[in-house]
Structure formats: C-alpha cells, structure tokens
Design a protein around this motif. Structure first.
Motif, PDB file in Angstrom:
ATOM      1  N   ILE A 161      -4.435   6.060  -2.001  1.00 47.30           N
ATOM      2  CA  ILE A 161      -4.288   4.607  -2.047  1.00 47.30           C
ATOM      3  C   ILE A 161      -5.625   3.981  -1.678  1.00 47.30           C
ATOM      4  O   ILE A 161      -6.205   4.297  -0.650  1.00 47.30           O
ATOM      5  CB  ILE A 161      -3.197   4.118  -1.085  1.00 47.30           C
ATOM      6  N   THR A 162      -6.124   3.111  -2.500  1.00 48.05           N
ATOM      7  CA  THR A 162      -7.402   2.476  -2.256  1.00 48.05           C
ATOM      8  C   THR A 162      -7.248   1.349  -1.240  1.00 48.05           C
ATOM      9  O   THR A 162      -6.178   1.094  -0.714  1.00 48.05           O
ATOM     10  CB  THR A 162      -7.967   1.921  -3.570  1.00 48.05           C
ATOM     11  N   ARG A 177       1.667  -0.820   1.474  1.00 45.00           N
ATOM     12  CA  ARG A 177       0.914   0.434   1.534  1.00 45.00           C
ATOM     13  C   ARG A 177       1.570   1.414   2.494  1.00 45.00           C
ATOM     14  O   ARG A 177       1.738   2.594   2.185  1.00 45.00           O
ATOM     15  CB  ARG A 177      -0.533   0.163   1.955  1.00 45.00           C
ATOM     16  N   ARG A 195      -7.986  -4.164  -3.339  1.00 49.47           N
ATOM     17  CA  ARG A 195      -7.863  -3.812  -4.745  1.00 49.47           C
ATOM     18  C   ARG A 195      -6.447  -3.987  -5.264  1.00 49.47           C
ATOM     19  O   ARG A 195      -6.181  -3.797  -6.444  1.00 49.47           O
ATOM     20  CB  ARG A 195      -8.309  -2.358  -4.969  1.00 49.47           C
ATOM     21  N   HIS A 240      -7.163   4.951 -13.224  1.00 47.40           N
ATOM     22  CA  HIS A 240      -7.264   3.510 -13.054  1.00 47.40           C
ATOM     23  C   HIS A 240      -7.504   2.828 -14.389  1.00 47.40           C
ATOM     24  O   HIS A 240      -8.196   3.333 -15.256  1.00 47.40           O
ATOM     25  CB  HIS A 240      -8.404   3.158 -12.089  1.00 47.40           C
ATOM     26  N   GLU A 257      -2.536   0.527  -6.375  1.00 47.14           N
ATOM     27  CA  GLU A 257      -3.877   0.971  -6.739  1.00 47.14           C
ATOM     28  C   GLU A 257      -4.423   0.288  -7.986  1.00 47.14           C
ATOM     29  O   GLU A 257      -5.568   0.485  -8.348  1.00 47.14           O
ATOM     30  CB  GLU A 257      -3.864   2.494  -6.977  1.00 47.14           C
TER      31      GLU A 257
END
Length: 417
Positions: A237-238, A331, A242, A416, A408
C-alpha cells in the motif's frame, strides 16, 4: 408390504439419478469468458469510462474557451436626422462608428484560466477514480461469476454424493440391515440436493448474465476459463496522498481557491475602452472619438459571491481532511482484511482436505456397517460446507484486493494505472 415400501425409495433415487443425468447432460455452451486481463484492457470502452473521458474533454474545452479574449463590439449610431427643422432629412446628421473592447484588467483572464485549469485537473483525477472503480466492479463481478460457477459445480458433486449415499443406504435396506426409514431419508436428502443444484445453476446463469452485460461482451458468458479467485492479491500500500479520493479532494480544494481569486477580481470595475469616427454631414467633416466606460461600485461590490467562494473553500478543505482521515482508516482496514482473507483461505483449504478425508473414512465405515447413516450424512454435510467455505474465502480475498487496489490507485490484480 415391506417389499412395496422398499421399492418406493429405490424408485425415488432412480428419479434423482435420472434428474442429475439430465442436468449434467444438458447442452454445455463452449464459449468461455475472456480472461480478466483481456477485459481489463478494454476498460476504456465501458460507459463509465466513456462518460469520464467526455467530462475531461468538456473541461479541457472550457480551458481553451477561458483563454479566449472577449470579442470587440462594433456600434453604428446616427444623431440629428429626420427630425424637425433644421434637422430635417440627413443633411445635418452626425454619424458615429465605434469599436469597443473589454480590457480585462486586474488579471481577469488569468484568473479565469486558472479556475478552468484547476477544474480540468479535477476532472482528470475524477476520471482516474472512475476507471479504478469500474475496474474494481469488473473484478468483483468476474469473481462472483466464477464463484457462482464453482458453487454450481459443488452442488452437482453434492447431488452425486447424496445419490451415491442413498443407493448405498437402499442396498442396506434391501439386505435388512437398515430400516425402510433410512431409504426415505436418503430420498429426501437427494431431493434437497437436487433443489440446491437448481438454485446454484440459476445463480450461476444470473452471474454470467451480469458479467456479460458489464463487460459488454457480444456473446453470453457460459464458463470461466481463467481463474481470478485463485490469484494472489497484492500486499503493498502506497502513501495516503496517492489515494484517489484524497487526490480528488485536493484538486477540488485547489479549484475552490482559484474561484476566490475570480470573485475578488470581479469586485473591481470592468473597464471597456472604445475608439471610433464621427461624421458631421453639415460641415462635411470627420472627427475621432474615444472613451472609457466602467461601472461605479456604489451598490454591488460582489461581496456575496466572495463570501460564497470562501465558504466553498472551507467546505472543500473539510472534505480533504475527511478524505485523508478515511484514507488512513481504510488503509488499516484493508491491511487487516488482507491478512484475514489470506488466513481464511489457508484455513478453508485445510478444512476441505480434512472434510474430504473424514467423508472418505465415513463412507468406508458406512459400507462396512460400522457407522450409521446419520454419521455419514453429517460428514457429507461437513464436506459440502467446507468446499463452499473455501469458495467464500477466495471471494473475500478478491474483495480485499479490490479495496487495496482502490487505495493504491490501480486496477485489481494489475499494475498501477
């Protein structure tokens, strides 16, 4: 009397066998669904994606329009003509031809372009979010169709097991080792399994129809060849910024800030300059005319619109704060769901293996007369429940991957966007 009673369950089980044979021998469509990756590559052709692209094109058109200067205004005016003496006819008339131009002072055009550009950026981010949501919906419907197909297959296997167990029970009844009641119970179980299979087949066909409609496929889906339920989800997970919903809120805040600038500039006088020629017919002469016009800000200073723009900015700022909080909470929840779904799949697979072995041993014991039909029925039900639980666990894992992908900013099970 006893022989007559024994024949009834045998005939019922025979009907069940004929029913399952009819179901399994029904026409099988040979048109499998395209792979999920293939459907994902055509995501841009879905109505939601086309609508989002159209909104972006509209926003870009407004940016181009915002850069255009206002058109000049040409005016033609005649005075002192066709009146009473000495202005009879047109001999003493004065004719003016002028061109006026809005000067767009105080940075009006620049502020207008800034708002349109900010709104266009918002549209782009909203399009990305719409594509991600569409990909998530496609993944879920694809996985649900595959799960429905597996449940129908499991229901068919359950019916086969129920019929086989019923035949074994009838053999024991014929030998006098079990009462006739056991044959009647076996018939009831086979009928219940048949009804479950009919329901599972109906759910499978409905899921295939939904997938056909959502994926805009030219031919109806009849089977799933490429498994999505068995794919392992991503686990990275970024950063929170984002998250597409946060990016949308940030773009909305930037656009709201630009609107405040526009309303502040609109409070200043809108200056228009003009230049032209005036023709004096009596003197047979021509003169130059020029002038400047602007509204006097005595009553309207645009304070209401300025206050409204500031309020909209505060609302956008609150939405951004809420989006960031939701992203942090989502998240944590997504991480928890991913871990739980992975553990659930492993546990479900182990449960299936244990249930299969338990049923195998139960069947051996039942055939040998060491265990009762009730114990066999219990082990068979445990096996059916374990297999369905494994399907449910994989579907839950797909849902967890969809949530992760949305956080993400990507399509589920893909890189992505």
């Amino acid at each position: 009397m006893l022989a007559s009673s024994r024949r009834r369950p045998r005939l019922a089980v025979g009907c069940a066998l004929a029913a399952i044979a009819a179901i399994l021998a029904s026409p099988v469509w040979a048109e499998p669904a395209p792979t999920y990756a293939a459907l994902l590559s055509q995501l841009g052709q879905t109505p939601a994606s086309l609508e989002a692209d159209a909104r972006v094109d509209a926003a870009e058109g407004r940016v181009r329009q915002a850069r255009v200067r206002p058109n000049p205004v040409a005016s033609l005016e005649a005075e002192n003509a066709f009146g009473g003496q000495p202005f009879g006819g047109y001999a003493n008339a004065e004719t003016s031809l002028a061109v006026s131009q809005n000067l767009e002072l105080w940075g009006r055009r620049r502020a207008r372009v800034a708002v349109a550009t900010a709104e266009a950026k918002t549209s782009v981010v909203e399009r990305d979010l719409a594509v991600i949501d569409t990909a998530g919906r496609l993944a879920l419907i694809y996985a649900e169709a595959e799960a429905a197909e597996r449940r129908a297959s499991l229901a068919s296997e359950a019916l086969t097991l129920a019929v086989a167990d019923a035949r074994a029970a009838l053999a024991l009844v014929e030998e006098g080792r079990e009462p006739v009641l056991r044959g009647i119970q076996a018939e009831s179980e086979a009928s219940s399994a048949r009804a479950t299979l009919d329901e599972a087949v109906a759910e499978r066909d409905a899921a295939f129809a939904r997938l056909t409609a959502v994926a805009l496929l030219p031919a109806p889906v009849t089977t799933i060849a490429d498994s999505l339920l068995d794919q392992a989800p991503a686990s990275i997970i970024t950063a929170t910024d984002r998250v597409p919903t946060v990016r949308v809120a940030e773009a909305g805040l930037a656009a709201a800030e630009r609107r405040i600038d526009v309303e502040r500039i609109n409070a200043r006088p809108d200056v228009t300059a003009s230049i032209g020629l005036r023709r004096f017919e009596a003197e047979d002469a021509t003169a130059l005319t020029f002038g400047v016009s602007l509204p006097l800000p005595l009553f309207d200073r645009n304070r209401g619109n300025i206050d409204a723009a500031r309020a909209e900015y505060r609302a956008a700022d609150a939405r951004l704060a809420q989006a960031r909080q939701d992203a942090r909470a989502d998240r944590a929840a997504a991480n928890a769901r991913l871990g739980a779904s992975t553990s659930r799949v492993s546990a479900a697979d182990a449960g299936v293996m244990a249930a299969e072995e338990a049923y195998r041993l139960s069947r051996i014991g039942f055939d040998a007369g060491r265990i009762s039909q009730l114990e066999l029925r219990t082990s068979r039900a445990a096996l059916i429940n374990a297999r369905n639980a494994a399907v449910d666990a994989r579907l839950a894992r797909v849902r967890a991957e969809i949530d992760l992908a949305r956080l993400e900013g990507r399509a589920p099970f893909e890189g992505h966007l």
